[in-house]
Scaffold this active site. Structure first.
Site, PDB file in Angstrom:
ATOM      1  CG  ASN A  22      -6.295   1.599 -16.122  1.00 63.84           C
ATOM      2  OD1 ASN A  22      -6.754   1.399 -17.242  1.00 63.84           O
ATOM      3  ND2 ASN A  22      -5.131   1.116 -15.746  1.00 63.84           N
ATOM      4  CG  HIS A  37       2.020   1.732 -17.951  1.00 66.81           C
ATOM      5  ND1 HIS A  37       2.107   2.847 -18.758  1.00 66.81           N
ATOM      6  CD2 HIS A  37       0.709   1.616 -17.619  1.00 66.81           C
ATOM      7  CE1 HIS A  37       0.889   3.368 -18.921  1.00 66.81           C
ATOM      8  NE2 HIS A  37       0.037   2.651 -18.238  1.00 66.81           N
ATOM      9  N   GLY A  92       0.481   8.125 -12.335  1.00 65.17           N
ATOM     10  CA  GLY A  92       0.015   7.660 -11.040  1.00 65.17           C
ATOM     11  C   GLY A  92      -1.492   7.496 -11.073  1.00 65.17           C
ATOM     12  CG  ASN A 111      -0.507  -3.898 -21.088  1.00 62.27           C
ATOM     13  OD1 ASN A 111       0.468  -3.993 -20.336  1.00 62.27           O
ATOM     14  ND2 ASN A 111      -1.731  -3.718 -20.627  1.00 62.27           N
ATOM     15  CB  ALA A 123       1.298   2.841  -8.940  1.00 63.50           C
TER      16      ALA A 123
END
Length: 259
Positions: free
Chosen positions: A23, A188, A165, A133, A190
């Site tokens: 991502n 952080h 998003g 994280n 969705a």
């Protein structure tokens, strides 16, 4: 200790300033006033994971005589004062700094390319750097503690943060409210509502094209697992944390580059 991790050593120099997969992304966004923002998401490029795996093995080895007291082997830990504990904290902080510098170098490269391709423009805002994280030592409820923010960012009073998003949804620039009940943290992003495998099985390329209409991005089967519907509704996530942050800017991406 870091010198013992030979595999990461071979890559952490050459990977500095690179995006990574999953991502991770680079986006060009517009805010509510049509101001242009560059937003990117990347981390320690696998070095943090290698460090984590190394210390998990050490923790399990150190606790072999105590495993019967643990409900699960994956709950093995170091006690503060243990030599490995200090090594772990040092290594984690090193990986976090590597991630920060990695993003800094990428931002310089992106801005440089934009300056070459676009009419002259000025950078009008400071860069917002936002870890997630990670582990940090802070004061909470009168105690000196280690806080682990997994899928979360710091939302100290008046601290600026980024809540991205998916590649078809809005993103947010926020200001922390310093809520002590959340250890001054907020979400952080969705977060996924289905696994990558489930997303690939459920959605098609046509679904991806429909959900990312208006965004210049990859629309091939290789990124179907990043389809917006595989993530939770970012607007609902923001509504559920109104007591943690205030929205400063709402961003809508027009270009999204996936790693």
């Amino acid at each position: 200790m870091l010198k013992k991790l030979r595999k990461p050593q071979e890559t952490w120099v050459t990977q500095l300033g690179t995006l990574g997969g999953g991502n991770h992304f680079i986006e060009i966004c517009l805010d509510e006033d049509n101001m242009v923002w560059v937003m990117l998401h990347s981390g320690s490029r696998g070095i943090g994971n290698a460090i984590g795996q190394h210390f998990i093995r050490l923790a399990k080895r150190d606790m072999e005589g105590h495993m019967h007291n643990l409900p699960d082997r994956d709950l093995a830990y170091f006690s503060e004062g243990n030599g490995h504990f200090d090594d772990y904290i040092e290594a984690v902080h090193w990986a976090q700094e590597y991630a920060r510098v990695n993003r800094q170098e990428m931002m310089k490269l992106v801005v440089s390319v934009l300056q070459q391709q676009l009419p002259p423009f000025q950078l009008t805002s400071e860069a917002i750097n936002c870890h997630h994280n990670y582990v940090v030592r802070e004061q909470h409820f009168g105690r000196d503690v280690f806080v682990t923010r997994k899928g979360a960012i710091s939302a100290q009073k008046d601290q600026l943060g980024i809540i991205p998003g998916s590649m078809g949804a809005r993103s947010y620039i926020v200001r922390g409210r310093g809520n002590p009940e959340s250890f001054c943290s907020c979400a952080h992003g969705a977060g996924r509502r289905m696994s990558r495998t489930a997303a690939r099985k459920r959605f098609s390329r046509e679904d991806l094209e429909a959900q990312t209409r208006g965004v210049q991005c990859r629309k091939d089967k290789g990124v179907i697992d990043e389809i917006p519907a595989a993530y939770k509704d970012i607007d609902r996530v923001m509504e559920n944390q109104r007591d943690l942050v205030d929205v400063v800017h709402t961003l809508k991406q027009v270009v999204c580059i996936k790693g």
